[in-house]
Scaffold this motif. Sequence first.
Motif, PDB file in Angstrom:
ATOM      1  N   PRO A   5      14.224  12.396  -0.956  1.00 21.76           N
ATOM      2  CA  PRO A   5      12.864  12.830  -0.587  1.00 21.76           C
ATOM      3  C   PRO A   5      11.803  11.788  -0.928  1.00 21.76           C
ATOM      4  O   PRO A   5      10.889  11.557  -0.145  1.00 21.76           O
ATOM      5  CB  PRO A   5      12.674  14.114  -1.398  1.00 21.76           C
ATOM      6  N   VAL A   6      11.925  11.125  -2.084  1.00 23.95           N
ATOM      7  CA  VAL A   6      10.947  10.097  -2.422  1.00 23.95           C
ATOM      8  C   VAL A   6      11.096   8.899  -1.487  1.00 23.95           C
ATOM      9  O   VAL A   6      10.106   8.262  -1.119  1.00 23.95           O
ATOM     10  CB  VAL A   6      11.017   9.697  -3.918  1.00 23.95           C
ATOM     11  N   GLY A   7      12.316   8.611  -1.053  1.00 21.73           N
ATOM     12  CA  GLY A   7      12.538   7.549  -0.070  1.00 21.73           C
ATOM     13  C   GLY A   7      11.844   7.851   1.250  1.00 21.73           C
ATOM     14  O   GLY A   7      11.298   6.953   1.897  1.00 21.73           O
ATOM     15  N   ARG A   8      11.856   9.121   1.637  1.00 21.31           N
ATOM     16  CA  ARG A   8      11.146   9.509   2.868  1.00 21.31           C
ATOM     17  C   ARG A   8       9.644   9.321   2.686  1.00 21.31           C
ATOM     18  O   ARG A   8       8.952   8.861   3.591  1.00 21.31           O
ATOM     19  CB  ARG A   8      11.487  10.956   3.248  1.00 21.31           C
ATOM     20  N   TRP A   9       9.126   9.678   1.500  1.00 19.19           N
ATOM     21  CA  TRP A   9       7.696   9.504   1.244  1.00 19.19           C
ATOM     22  C   TRP A   9       7.321   8.029   1.230  1.00 19.19           C
ATOM     23  O   TRP A   9       6.304   7.633   1.797  1.00 19.19           O
ATOM     24  CB  TRP A   9       7.299  10.166  -0.083  1.00 19.19           C
ATOM     25  N   LEU A  10       8.137   7.202   0.601  1.00 18.17           N
ATOM     26  CA  LEU A  10       7.860   5.766   0.574  1.00 18.17           C
ATOM     27  C   LEU A  10       7.877   5.180   1.981  1.00 18.17           C
ATOM     28  O   LEU A  10       7.122   4.273   2.287  1.00 18.17           O
ATOM     29  CB  LEU A  10       8.880   5.042  -0.308  1.00 18.17           C
ATOM     30  N   VAL A  36       4.837  -0.984   3.743  1.00 17.35           N
ATOM     31  CA  VAL A  36       3.413  -1.253   3.864  1.00 17.35           C
ATOM     32  C   VAL A  36       2.753  -0.524   2.702  1.00 17.35           C
ATOM     33  O   VAL A  36       3.001   0.673   2.490  1.00 17.35           O
ATOM     34  CB  VAL A  36       2.840  -0.741   5.206  1.00 17.35           C
ATOM     35  N   VAL A  37       1.943  -1.232   1.924  1.00 17.27           N
ATOM     36  CA  VAL A  37       1.242  -0.611   0.801  1.00 17.27           C
ATOM     37  C   VAL A  37       0.136   0.278   1.380  1.00 17.27           C
ATOM     38  O   VAL A  37      -0.827  -0.227   1.954  1.00 17.27           O
ATOM     39  CB  VAL A  37       0.661  -1.672  -0.161  1.00 17.27           C
ATOM     40  N   ARG A  38       0.349   1.580   1.246  1.00 14.93           N
ATOM     41  CA  ARG A  38      -0.622   2.555   1.756  1.00 14.93           C
ATOM     42  C   ARG A  38      -1.638   2.905   0.665  1.00 14.93           C
ATOM     43  O   ARG A  38      -1.385   2.695  -0.527  1.00 14.93           O
ATOM     44  CB  ARG A  38       0.089   3.832   2.209  1.00 14.93           C
ATOM     45  N   GLU A  39      -2.751   3.493   1.078  1.00 13.42           N
ATOM     46  CA  GLU A  39      -3.780   3.902   0.124  1.00 13.42           C
ATOM     47  C   GLU A  39      -3.222   4.886  -0.900  1.00 13.42           C
ATOM     48  O   GLU A  39      -3.549   4.807  -2.093  1.00 13.42           O
ATOM     49  CB  GLU A  39      -4.978   4.509   0.857  1.00 13.42           C
ATOM     50  N   ASP A  40      -2.347   5.801  -0.459  1.00 12.49           N
ATOM     51  CA  ASP A  40      -1.797   6.785  -1.399  1.00 12.49           C
ATOM     52  C   ASP A  40      -0.731   6.184  -2.325  1.00 12.49           C
ATOM     53  O   ASP A  40      -0.170   6.892  -3.166  1.00 12.49           O
ATOM     54  CB  ASP A  40      -1.260   8.016  -0.674  1.00 12.49           C
ATOM     55  N   MET A  41      -0.479   4.889  -2.205  1.00  9.78           N
ATOM     56  CA  MET A  41       0.427   4.165  -3.107  1.00  9.78           C
ATOM     57  C   MET A  41      -0.353   3.255  -4.050  1.00  9.78           C
ATOM     58  O   MET A  41       0.242   2.523  -4.836  1.00  9.78           O
ATOM     59  CB  MET A  41       1.404   3.296  -2.283  1.00  9.78           C
ATOM     60  N   SER A  42      -1.674   3.296  -3.962  1.00 16.27           N
ATOM     61  CA  SER A  42      -2.482   2.323  -4.697  1.00 16.27           C
ATOM     62  C   SER A  42      -3.205   2.957  -5.885  1.00 16.27           C
ATOM     63  O   SER A  42      -3.344   4.174  -5.988  1.00 16.27           O
ATOM     64  CB  SER A  42      -3.495   1.660  -3.764  1.00 16.27           C
ATOM     65  N   ASN A  43      -3.663   2.082  -6.765  1.00 16.55           N
ATOM     66  CA  ASN A  43      -4.456   2.515  -7.911  1.00 16.55           C
ATOM     67  C   ASN A  43      -5.938   2.400  -7.547  1.00 16.55           C
ATOM     68  O   ASN A  43      -6.269   2.031  -6.411  1.00 16.55           O
ATOM     69  CB  ASN A  43      -4.062   1.698  -9.154  1.00 16.55           C
ATOM     70  N   LEU A  58      -1.132  -1.986  -5.196  1.00 10.41           N
ATOM     71  CA  LEU A  58       0.064  -1.184  -5.421  1.00 10.41           C
ATOM     72  C   LEU A  58       0.134  -0.719  -6.871  1.00 10.41           C
ATOM     73  O   LEU A  58       0.110  -1.530  -7.796  1.00 10.41           O
ATOM     74  CB  LEU A  58       1.315  -2.000  -5.060  1.00 10.41           C
ATOM     75  N   HIS A  59       0.196   0.587  -7.055  1.00  9.00           N
ATOM     76  CA  HIS A  59       0.284   1.188  -8.386  1.00  9.00           C
ATOM     77  C   HIS A  59       1.614   0.796  -9.030  1.00  9.00           C
ATOM     78  O   HIS A  59       2.654   0.792  -8.367  1.00  9.00           O
ATOM     79  CB  HIS A  59       0.195   2.714  -8.237  1.00  9.00           C
ATOM     80  N   GLY A  60       1.600   0.450 -10.307  1.00  7.82           N
ATOM     81  CA  GLY A  60       2.821   0.047 -11.002  1.00  7.82           C
ATOM     82  C   GLY A  60       3.904   1.112 -10.955  1.00  7.82           C
ATOM     83  O   GLY A  60       5.091   0.795 -10.817  1.00  7.82           O
ATOM     84  N   GLY A  61       3.518   2.368 -11.060  1.00 13.33           N
ATOM     85  CA  GLY A  61       4.502   3.451 -10.986  1.00 13.33           C
ATOM     86  C   GLY A  61       5.157   3.541  -9.618  1.00 13.33           C
ATOM     87  O   GLY A  61       6.346   3.863  -9.509  1.00 13.33           O
ATOM     88  N   ILE A  62       4.407   3.240  -8.586  1.00 10.49           N
ATOM     89  CA  ILE A  62       4.974   3.250  -7.223  1.00 10.49           C
ATOM     90  C   ILE A  62       5.871   2.033  -7.037  1.00 10.49           C
ATOM     91  O   ILE A  62       6.934   2.125  -6.418  1.00 10.49           O
ATOM     92  CB  ILE A  62       3.865   3.305  -6.150  1.00 10.49           C
ATOM     93  N   ALA A  63       5.480   0.888  -7.584  1.00 13.85           N
ATOM     94  CA  ALA A  63       6.351  -0.295  -7.516  1.00 13.85           C
ATOM     95  C   ALA A  63       7.680   0.012  -8.207  1.00 13.85           C
ATOM     96  O   ALA A  63       8.754  -0.303  -7.679  1.00 13.85           O
ATOM     97  CB  ALA A  63       5.676  -1.500  -8.166  1.00 13.85           C
ATOM     98  N   ALA A  64       7.628   0.663  -9.368  1.00 10.12           N
ATOM     99  CA  ALA A  64       8.853   1.045 -10.074  1.00 10.12           C
ATOM    100  C   ALA A  64       9.661   2.051  -9.253  1.00 10.12           C
ATOM    101  O   ALA A  64      10.897   1.975  -9.205  1.00 10.12           O
ATOM    102  CB  ALA A  64       8.510   1.629 -11.445  1.00 10.12           C
ATOM    103  N   CYS A  94      10.943  -2.773 -15.815  1.00  3.38           N
ATOM    104  CA  CYS A  94      10.139  -3.406 -14.764  1.00  3.38           C
ATOM    105  C   CYS A  94       9.121  -4.373 -15.350  1.00  3.38           C
ATOM    106  O   CYS A  94       8.540  -4.121 -16.407  1.00  3.38           O
ATOM    107  CB  CYS A  94       9.374  -2.354 -13.973  1.00  3.38           C
ATOM    108  N   ASP A  95       8.912  -5.455 -14.629  1.00  2.46           N
ATOM    109  CA  ASP A  95       7.845  -6.405 -14.915  1.00  2.46           C
ATOM    110  C   ASP A  95       6.938  -6.430 -13.698  1.00  2.46           C
ATOM    111  O   ASP A  95       7.413  -6.564 -12.558  1.00  2.46           O
ATOM    112  CB  ASP A  95       8.409  -7.805 -15.159  1.00  2.46           C
ATOM    113  N   PHE A  96       5.637  -6.310 -13.929  1.00  3.03           N
ATOM    114  CA  PHE A  96       4.647  -6.317 -12.853  1.00  3.03           C
ATOM    115  C   PHE A  96       3.907  -7.643 -12.941  1.00  3.03           C
ATOM    116  O   PHE A  96       3.179  -7.897 -13.900  1.00  3.03           O
ATOM    117  CB  PHE A  96       3.705  -5.118 -13.005  1.00  3.03           C
ATOM    118  N   LEU A  97       4.105  -8.494 -11.944  1.00  2.00           N
ATOM    119  CA  LEU A  97       3.670  -9.882 -12.064  1.00  2.00           C
ATOM    120  C   LEU A  97       2.458 -10.255 -11.221  1.00  2.00           C
ATOM    121  O   LEU A  97       1.696 -11.134 -11.595  1.00  2.00           O
ATOM    122  CB  LEU A  97       4.849 -10.801 -11.736  1.00  2.00           C
ATOM    123  N   ASN A  98       2.306  -9.613 -10.062  1.00  2.00           N
ATOM    124  CA  ASN A  98       1.177  -9.904  -9.179  1.00  2.00           C
ATOM    125  C   ASN A  98       0.786  -8.638  -8.438  1.00  2.00           C
ATOM    126  O   ASN A  98       1.556  -7.685  -8.356  1.00  2.00           O
ATOM    127  CB  ASN A  98       1.550 -10.999  -8.162  1.00  2.00           C
TER     128      ASN A  98
END
Length: 156
Positions: free
Chosen positions: A33-38, A55-62, A67-73, A100-104
């Motif tokens: 289900p999370v894969g479908r949302w992503l 595609v980084v959507r608005e609902d995936m951003s901080n 891109l929100h770190g939790g969404i990247a993870a 996870c490491d968040f680099l950019n």
Amino acid sequence: MTEPDKSITDKATTRLEYMQAFIGKSMQESFSPVGRWLNGKLLDIQDGSMQVEYVVREDMSNPMRVLHGGIAATILDDVVGTMVFALGREFAYTSVNLNCDFLNAAKTGEVVTANAKVIRAGKNIIHVEGVITNAEGLIIAKCSSNLLQTNLKIPF
């Protein structure tokens, strides 16, 4: 991929072959289900590797519109987990850690690619790595994870 497509499962002899039938398509049919949302686009999947575009959507951003770190993870965890599923093991595997490491930053509207690969596949533990890059190849985030075999048999 929510319910295995009978027209595809009749042709596929392995989970990997089943997943390969979705290369170039949206992951709106994902078992996850999370894969479908992503809603990534499967670019490639092989034995021990997988590549998905998002595609980084608005609902995936901080609040900074990146891109929100939790969404990247979440992207990394979903891609490495799906790749392990495609290995075709008899039992399901679950993540026991995800480092996870968040680099950019990746801005809203930007296209990013997640790559996953198996580093070591033991009988009970599979060690994997994942990386998210932007179109220029800049690393946005990367992870390493260990997945542990469960006692849940996978039917397909």
